[in-house]
Design a protein around this motif. Structure first.
Motif, PDB file in Angstrom:
ATOM      1  N   TYR A  71      37.933  49.922  52.623  1.00  0.00           N
ATOM      2  CA  TYR A  71      37.113  48.736  52.475  1.00  0.00           C
ATOM      3  C   TYR A  71      35.713  49.001  53.017  1.00  0.00           C
ATOM      4  O   TYR A  71      35.489  49.903  53.823  1.00  0.00           O
ATOM      5  CB  TYR A  71      37.738  47.528  53.193  1.00  0.00           C
ATOM      6  N   ASN A  95      37.368  44.852  49.797  1.00  0.00           N
ATOM      7  CA  ASN A  95      38.433  45.835  49.696  1.00  0.00           C
ATOM      8  C   ASN A  95      38.284  46.667  48.426  1.00  0.00           C
ATOM      9  O   ASN A  95      38.430  46.149  47.318  1.00  0.00           O
ATOM     10  CB  ASN A  95      39.795  45.147  49.699  1.00  0.00           C
ATOM     11  N   ILE A  96      37.994  47.943  48.577  1.00  0.00           N
ATOM     12  CA  ILE A  96      37.929  48.860  47.443  1.00  0.00           C
ATOM     13  C   ILE A  96      39.339  49.169  46.956  1.00  0.00           C
ATOM     14  O   ILE A  96      39.598  49.265  45.752  1.00  0.00           O
ATOM     15  CB  ILE A  96      37.192  50.148  47.840  1.00  0.00           C
ATOM     16  N   SER A  97      40.267  49.333  47.896  1.00  0.00           N
ATOM     17  CA  SER A  97      41.679  49.570  47.592  1.00  0.00           C
ATOM     18  C   SER A  97      42.484  49.101  48.791  1.00  0.00           C
ATOM     19  O   SER A  97      41.928  48.573  49.764  1.00  0.00           O
ATOM     20  CB  SER A  97      41.929  51.057  47.330  1.00  0.00           C
ATOM     21  N   ASP A  98      43.804  49.323  48.752  1.00  0.00           N
ATOM     22  CA  ASP A  98      44.640  48.940  49.880  1.00  0.00           C
ATOM     23  C   ASP A  98      44.335  49.759  51.124  1.00  0.00           C
ATOM     24  O   ASP A  98      44.711  49.373  52.228  1.00  0.00           O
ATOM     25  CB  ASP A  98      46.118  49.108  49.525  1.00  0.00           C
ATOM     26  N   TYR A 118      38.284  54.046  55.891  1.00  0.00           N
ATOM     27  CA  TYR A 118      39.465  54.526  55.163  1.00  0.00           C
ATOM     28  C   TYR A 118      40.619  54.603  56.146  1.00  0.00           C
ATOM     29  O   TYR A 118      40.504  55.178  57.230  1.00  0.00           O
ATOM     30  CB  TYR A 118      39.223  55.902  54.545  1.00  0.00           C
TER      31      TYR A 118
END
Length: 366
Positions: free
Chosen positions: A340, A334-337, A364
């Protein structure tokens, strides 16, 4: 490859389709959400074609755009709809609405204390309850009875399903796919005729453990026999058990395709559809920043039924066609919420390594 919105579990808020949805209207008991994702992936897969035995490229991996709405009719009864354009190519958004292959999810329904009634096009019950718990992956999935007969897209359409509420952990679902007179050209039903299939299943959940069983008679999934008549390909059914411990989920699947095609008949892809058993096990572990997961499946083509297998009483004259050992490994990060990445490798044990491959991608969500 399955066109999925999300892997089965992706860290908290990203665990379910539409978790990143934007609510554009929410007033007087009516709510409208817009959601979607962009999925881009690189694949390198073996083709099994001698010298030119692999192909690779960057591809759309199932980009999706959807609407979800619901409104309270009265206390205890809610109407809802979902319209989802799946497999939209990132560079074809302007023409997506005219694409016959997009929009495989479109349904309306009513839900309340009585349960849930849904009408339209949506995933098969055997897909949701039996197949997905084993491998609902980003790019590579274990084979199943639907991929064997090759008509899963048709199974999603023209259905009505009733799903009961939970009775102390027990739940059931029954439904039918109805193909009428004007569907005959697509369904293979004789012109001037109509046909209704049957599917149903039951599920029991007790704490961290659940088990589900599903049957589908595939009466609108057809092949052309040696006399030129359209006939049902057979039946599919299976059992899947799951157990969750903290962030570790284990799954076990037994699935069966009972072929009605006779040897020599022209079936899907002009190949004989044999009775096939699928025995699979998988594990998925959430490590905090994503998941790691693995699956193994034993595929027995031309096998007897489950009772014959277990009791080892198969007729000595029965001829088995092939057996395969399928292995899939993968991980997400996970790069962010809302974003990924993922990587997977698959080995299907087919002749000349056909279908084996690796894939990496990024998703995204909104």
């Amino acid at each position: 490859m399955k066109k999925t919105l999300l892997a089965t579990a992706i860290a908290g808020a990203m665990a379910a389709s539409g978790a990143q949805a934007a609510t554009v209207y929410n007033q007087d008991g009516t709510k409208l959400d817009i959601y979607g994702n962009i999925q881009i992936a690189y694949y390198n897969t073996d083709t099994g074609d001698g010298d030119n035995d692999s192909s690779d490229g960057i591809a759309d991996n199932g980009t999706t755009f959807g609407f979800a709405a619901e409104h309270v009719i009265y206390d205890g009864l809610t109407g809802y709809l979902k319209l989802e354009f799946d497999d939209i190519k990132a560079d074809e958004m302007a023409t997506a609405v005219d694409n016959e292959d997009s929009g495989d999810t479109a349904y309306v329904g009513l839900k309340g204390n009585f349960g849930d009634v849904r009408l339209g096009s949506y995933d098969q019950l055997i897909d949701d309850w039996i197949q997905d718990p084993l491998t609902n992956n980003e790019g590579f999935d274990a084979s199943d009875s639907t991929s064997l007969h090759g008509d899963g897209a048709n199974q999603q359409t023209d259905k009505v399903t009733y799903t009961s509420p939970s009775f102390s952990g027990f739940q059931f679902a029954v439904g039918t796919q109805y193909k009428g007179d004007f569907d005959s050209a697509d369904s293979g039903v004789d012109e001037g005729g109509s046909n209704a299939s049957f599917f149903g299943g039951a599920k029991y959940t007790a704490g961290a453990f659940s088990i589900a069983a599903v049957y589908d008679n595939l009466d609108n999934t057809l092949y052309v026999d040696e006399n030129g008549s359209a006939e049902s390909v057979g039946d599919q059914y299976g059992i899947t058990a799951q157990y969750t411990v903290n962030t570790l989920r284990l799954a076990l699947k037994l699935e069966r395709f009972d072929s009605d095609a006779d040897d020599g008949d022209a079936a899907v892809g002009d190949e004989f559809l044999a009775d096939t058993n699928f025995y699979g096990v998988s594990a998925r572990y959430g490590y905090g920043m994503g998941d790691v997961y693995a699956a193994y499946q034993y595929v027995d083509v031309g096998a007897g039924d489950f009772s014959d297998e277990i009791e080892e009483t198969i007729d000595d004259d029965q001829e088995r066609d092939e057996t395969y050992n399928e292995v899939i490994l993968g991980a997400t990060y996970n790069i962010s919420d809302a974003m990924y990445t993922w990587a997977e490798v698959a080995m299907y044990d087919r002749e000349d390594d056909e279908g084996d491959g690796v894939g990496v991608g990024i998703t995204y969500l909104f």
